[in-house]
Design a protein around this motif. Sequence first.
Motif, short mmCIF file in Angstrom:
data_model
loop_
_atom_site.label_atom_id
_atom_site.label_comp_id
_atom_site.label_asym_id
_atom_site.label_seq_id
_atom_site.Cartn_x
_atom_site.Cartn_y
_atom_site.Cartn_z
N ARG A 41 36.77 27.96 32.60
CA ARG A 41 38.03 27.23 32.48
C ARG A 41 38.53 27.31 31.26
O ARG A 41 39.70 27.17 30.92
CB ARG A 41 37.56 25.92 33.22
N GLN A 42 37.48 27.01 30.21
CA GLN A 42 38.06 26.95 28.95
C GLN A 42 38.88 28.36 28.22
O GLN A 42 39.86 28.27 27.93
CB GLN A 42 37.01 26.67 27.94
N LEU A 43 38.34 29.31 28.87
CA LEU A 43 38.56 30.71 28.61
C LEU A 43 39.84 31.04 29.13
O LEU A 43 40.66 31.61 28.44
CB LEU A 43 37.70 31.63 28.80
N MET A 44 40.12 30.47 30.33
CA MET A 44 41.48 30.70 31.21
C MET A 44 42.40 29.97 30.52
O MET A 44 43.63 30.71 30.33
CB MET A 44 41.21 30.36 32.65
N SER A 45 42.17 28.72 30.21
CA SER A 45 42.96 27.89 29.55
C SER A 45 43.57 28.31 28.19
O SER A 45 44.60 28.49 27.86
CB SER A 45 42.52 26.50 29.27
N THR A 46 42.39 29.03 27.41
CA THR A 46 42.96 29.58 25.98
C THR A 46 43.69 30.83 26.25
O THR A 46 44.51 31.12 25.46
CB THR A 46 41.59 29.85 25.29
#
Length: 415
Positions: free
Chosen positions: A277-282
Amino acid sequence: MPSRIYPVSTINSYIHDVVTRDELLADVWIEGEITKIYVPRSGHIYFTLCEGNASIDAVMWKAAAARQRFVPGQGESVVIHGQADYYQVQGRLQIQADVFEHLGQGLLSLEFERLHQRLEAEGLFEENRKRPLPAFPRRIGVVTSSTGAVWHDIQTVARRRYPLVELVLIPSAVQGNRAPEEIAAAIHQAEELGDLDALIVGRGGGSPEDLAPFNSEIVARAVFSSRVPVVSAVGHETDVSICDMVADVRAATPSAAAELLLPDAAVLVDHLHHRRRQLMSTLNTTLGDHDSAIEGLERRILLQSPAHQIARHRVALELLANRAKASTAATLERGRLRISSEAAMLDALSPNRVLKRGFVIVQEAETGHAVRSTKSLPPGGGVIARFHDGRASGTLNRVDEANQENEAGTIDYDR
């Protein structure tokens, strides 16, 4: 006569050899009361141990004395460990002691303390030599009994927490007289496998006698020399062995050892989802920033393109042309108005306007100069009379001058 006579030195040497080669006297525990004790500046301890009418001299050298938890005083009852020695110069037997313990401890406890002091002095328990455990082990060796519950418990924990790991059993006896040598041999065998990430050495709970193999020197040195990080899991949480102290990590139980070594797959999955989720947001933020940057570049390119520049200049030229047209028209209109005004002024000042009101301009016939006064015309001269609709010429006959300021002079002439 005796068959053979020996010198004192030979007898003393013989006694020394007999004493130092005797297995019992080489590793002996003795209890008694301290009747004399002397500690010189050298740091050695000289004392006499008595029991009833029997006594024996003893010495503890400085290195061993430094490891003791206490130094007994005169009159105290103690247990010492050491080996017998025969001092040939004086022909005196003495014990070279290496452990002081209070009277009342069992033999296993005394052996534990003696080995603990020696290994500690050698640095086998130093924390700075202990290695961290691998974060994600692929292959773990287990030194334990193949028939006990330990192997089953470790497998159960592995299936629950981290099924990806491969467990390798190196079977060994874990109690009895053969256990210390088998445990040490299994540890060396695990090293020879060459691809283990960690090693569990352990057994379940039991009596002090059952756990004694893990307090043996041979096992301690095998653990110390292992190139693979070792987790010691001996007995229950309250049991602490020499093996625990030498190992890189001590676990309270074998199951706890498996949990220390193996990450929790469920926690890892949750962590991976969170990281995703963090990577997708970034990634979305980065892509959005790049889209905005691309749009900005497209606008800049569009603004700097020849077509846009031509269109912009065309608009500017049309604006300038319209301004020029408007300015020219305004200038022409102002000129027309000024000409009309000046024409009206000229028309108002035109002689014809005056002549239309009944006035006549008289000019000398010869010069064409206007006659401004009757005095400038001699009688008989030629004159031209200009009217608004024509002219008349003739010869001057008479000139009458005005008698008063408000009277005009008159002339008479023939046409």
